[in-house]
Design an enzyme around this catalytic site. Structure first.
Site, mmCIF file in Angstrom:
data_model
loop_
_atom_site.group_PDB
_atom_site.id
_atom_site.type_symbol
_atom_site.label_atom_id
_atom_site.label_comp_id
_atom_site.label_asym_id
_atom_site.label_seq_id
_atom_site.Cartn_x
_atom_site.Cartn_y
_atom_site.Cartn_z
ATOM 1 N N GLY A 238 0.776 -1.229 0.000
ATOM 2 C CA GLY A 238 0.000 0.000 0.000
ATOM 3 C C GLY A 238 0.804 1.274 0.000
ATOM 4 O O GLY A 238 0.229 2.370 0.056
ATOM 5 N N GLY A 240 2.657 2.403 -2.488
ATOM 6 C CA GLY A 240 2.632 3.053 -3.794
ATOM 7 C C GLY A 240 3.732 2.632 -4.730
ATOM 8 O O GLY A 240 4.183 3.433 -5.565
ATOM 9 N N GLU A 458 -11.463 0.377 29.584
ATOM 10 C CA GLU A 458 -10.956 1.403 28.663
ATOM 11 C C GLU A 458 -10.465 2.634 29.412
ATOM 12 O O GLU A 458 -9.444 3.228 29.031
ATOM 13 C CB GLU A 458 -12.052 1.784 27.660
ATOM 14 C CG GLU A 458 -12.572 0.625 26.815
ATOM 15 C CD GLU A 458 -11.479 -0.057 26.009
ATOM 16 O OE1 GLU A 458 -10.447 0.590 25.734
ATOM 17 O OE2 GLU A 458 -11.652 -1.238 25.673
#
Length: 718
Positions: A238, A240, A458
């Site tokens: 990914g 490029g 969390e």
């Protein structure tokens, strides 16, 4: 001289004819083998079916059946008698097995002059069916020649379809099995330049020299310089690599041959090598040009005699590629570009000087690179005035170009779903969370106790991160389930680019990861499987601290393993002795245990803050990092900034047992009235005494003011 030229011009035609002949012979052999195999299979199936529905009896048993009147019909064949028993008779052999009317009984023919009189005597109907005589030539034609012709026709049809799709020709593509299926992109077809590639400035600088050589080769040859024959683009998926190769062709304005490494590998041995030869032959005709081989590790793996033999198709293809790289003249302007994310498995002969001797790393973009990449992907997107791409680039640390393109597209889709005509900052941030965690699962049913545990889990991550110096700041906390399996998550985003991690940075990250389980133990006095991913990541960090980074006194700076797949999963495999491996595991356990106790102690010291943030999170279900810091600092969490995003109006929450505030009280749906109910009139003469009637009238007069008062004080609710 002319004679040699004629010989060279006839050589391609001779090669083509030779391939056609070999293709025809190959198809004929395949058709012949399949024809004989089909006939054998048909005969075998017929014999098997006949054997399953028939049973042979002794000739003496046949005579006994005739004499006892158990036979109704007999058919004389060439080698057997087919016997039809009378209706209802079941034959039983010596082993006690029975055969009913579903089985056909037969026996071998034995010459017996008394058989016909015996059959006539017992009234058995006998016959010999007429079988028309068939010519052996016609039989051979029907069984072998006709199927062979049909097979050849089917093969020809299939090869014609394959050749039509791949652009081949000649005998339906039989002679073009080894032809290269490279797609040629001219300047108009490519349509990609360096302006379409952002965030890869170093890679573009290395490739600009290749473009300049293709435009002005005399400038380099005048000084005696030679351009590298090949350049290898290496990077994570990914980043490029393919886009860069197309941009080189677009900038140089030369033909662009693109082929994947898997296109060279076929089921026929030698086809890959033939395709390599054809590819370079076609490229030499239109030079200067660029040959791009994507996923070159498919054919360029290390040649290992223990795994691959001398006739392996992949090895032959690699050998031919090496020969072609050595054979062509770079002065003609043929540049070979390869792309891979597994450079560690490539053959050393492929990477030596004179072949792929230039290695260009296409790395993940930095902050400035992500900003430029976002600008490229949003140039055709309608953006709202509140969009700040600098903050989006800051929030997307570690993302590659493909991730950013997906992020922008998801933001545009979200804006359409919301009924807007422009993408705002909220759309970009929400789409980033969709990319990393998936979409929200609003229909998931979570009990109140589970929701409370998730909230404290969390908040434990976030609070421990906020109370440490070297931690990454918290961007968002949510307890809404998402499609990628998370019941909630805490998003950490760095404030600036960091390329080095100290020992304290790693220990801080481990404490933050273990803080979720620590909060469960401190507040809820329990342990859940929600910390599984946190434990895996913490263990990986601790193992890297011991085995890779040399940050422990026991092993000093000794490397205990090696990295596998640097640009893929980046796994680390241990290559030390078993005793050392066990000692490293003990060191890892000690680091995790210490960080776990420190996280629990930090949460116990800040228990009041932990409860306050958890209550706020349970009420809102999703809060930002700025709201978290506002609560810690004693400020109003409603007046904070979230990477430039404005606060959206909250949508109605879906019905969930974990959110009882959406359930309206039943009393709200009851219409209450306070109008007086008239008393029923009494009949004129009901037999009551006059004294009783006077008392009833007095009571009625006393009740009317009370009714009026009730009517004026109680409002009507509808």
């Amino acid at each position: 001289m002319d004679q040699n030229n004629n010989g060279n011009s006839n050589k391609p035609q001779n090669d083509k004819n030779g391939r056609n002949r070999r293709g025809i012979i190959s198809l004929m052999l395949w058709a012949l083998v399949l024809t004989f195999g089909l006939n054998y299979l048909t005969t075998y199936v017929a014999n098997t079916a006949a054997a399953a529905s028939s049973h042979e009896i002794a000739y003496s048993d046949f005579i006994d059946l005739v004499e006892t009147g158990k036979v109704q019909k007999v058919e004389f064949g060439d080698k057997t008698f087919t016997i039809t028993p009378v209706e209802g008779y079941v034959y039983t052999d010596d082993d006690g097995k029975t055969y009913d009317e579903n089985y056909t009984l037969f026996t071998t023919i034995i010459t017996n002059q008394d058989l016909i009189p015996l059959l006539e005597e017992h009234g058995v109907w006998y016959t010999r069916p007429y079988v028309p005589e068939t010519s052996p030539i016609m039989l051979f034609f029907a069984n072998y020649i006709l199927p062979f012709i049909i097979m050849m026709g089917l093969f020809y049809l299939v090869m014609s379809l394959v050749a039509r799709r791949s652009g081949g020709g000649g005998l339906g593509g039989i002679g073009t099995v080894g032809k290269a299926n490279a797609k040629v992109y001219m300047e108009k077809s490519t349509g990609v330049t360096f302006a379409d590639v952002a965030g890869q400035d170093e890679a573009k600088e290395s490739l600009e020299e290749i473009i300049d050589f293709l435009h002005n080769p005399a400038k380099y040859t005048a000084i005696g310089a030679k351009l590298p024959k090949g350049a290898l683009l290496v990077g994570s998926p990914g980043t490029g690599k393919t886009l860069l190769a197309k941009a080189v062709a677009g900038e140089a304005k030369v033909p662009f041959f693109s082929i994947s490494g898997s296109d060279f590998v076929e089921m026929f041995v030698g086809v890959g090598a033939s395709r390599v030869r054809d590819l370079f032959k076609e490229a030499s005709k239109v030079a200067p040009c660029i040959i791009f081989i994507d996923e070159i590790d498919t054919i360029g793996k290390n040649r290992d005699s223990g795994r691959y033999g001398g006739n392996d198709e992949r090895e032959q293809t690699l050998n031919q590629l090496l020969s072609e790289l050595d054979g062509f003249d770079p002065g003609k302007g043929i540049i070979v570009l390869g792309a891979t994310n597994r450079p560690d498995v490539l053959d050393k002969a492929l990477l030596r000087p004179g072949r792929f001797d230039r290695r260009i790393t296409v790395d993940r973009p930095n902050l400035n690179g992500r900003l430029k990449t976002l600008e490229v992907h949003t140039k055709n997107i309608h953006l709202a005035e509140d969009v700040d791409l600098n903050k989006i680039a800051q929030a997307t640390a570690g993302c590659v170009g493909a991730d950013l393109a997906n992020l922008v597209n998801e933001a545009a889709l979200r804006a359409v779903r919301k009924g807007r005509r422009a993408v705002n900052q909220n759309d970009l941030l929400a789409s980033f969370e969709v990319v990393i965690a998936g979409a929200e699962k609003k229909g998931t049913v979570i009990t109140e106790e589970e929701k409370r545990i998730i909230a404290y889990h969390e908040v434990g991550h976030a609070l421990v991160a906020a109370k440490q110096k070297n931690s990454q700041p918290v961007s968002k906390i949510t307890i809404v389930p998402h499609t990628q399996g998370a019941l909630g998550y805490t998003l950490h985003l760095p404030e600036e680019e960091k390329f080095l991690m100290s020992r304290e940075d790693i220990l801080t990250e481990i404490r933050t990861l273990l803080a979720g389980r620590s909060a469960e133990e401190v507040v809820c006095n329990t342990q859940t499987n929600g910390a599984a991913n946190d434990i895996e990541r913490a263990t990986e960090l601790a193992r890297n601290l011991v085995a890779r980074f040399g940050m422990t006194e026991e092993f000093d700076m000794m490397a205990l393993g090696s990295i596998q797949g640097q640009y893929l999963d980046n796994t680390y495999s241990m290559t030390c002795a078993q005793e050392t491996f066990a000692a490293a595991d003990r060191a890892v356990v000690q680091i995790i245990r210490t960080c776990h106790e420190e996280a629990k102690a930090l949460l116990s010291e800040n228990r009041e803050l932990l409860d306050k943030i958890a209550d706020y999170l349970l009420k809102r279900e999703t809060i930002t990092g700025q709201e978290l810091m506002a609560i810690i600092e004693g400020r109003d969490p409603e007046t904070v900034d979230n990477y430039g995003a404005t606060r959206e109006e909250e949508e109605p929450k879906p019905f969930r047992p974990s959110a009882p505030d959406v359930i309206e009280a039943p009393a709200r749906h009851i219409s209450m009235t306070s109008e007086p109910i008239p008393m029923p009139e009494l009949p004129e003469d009901d037999g009551a005494a006059p004294e009783d009637k006077a008392e009833d009238a007095a009571e009625k007069t006393a009740e009317e003011p009370a009714s009026d008062a009730a009517e004026s004080d109680t409002p009507t609710q509808e």
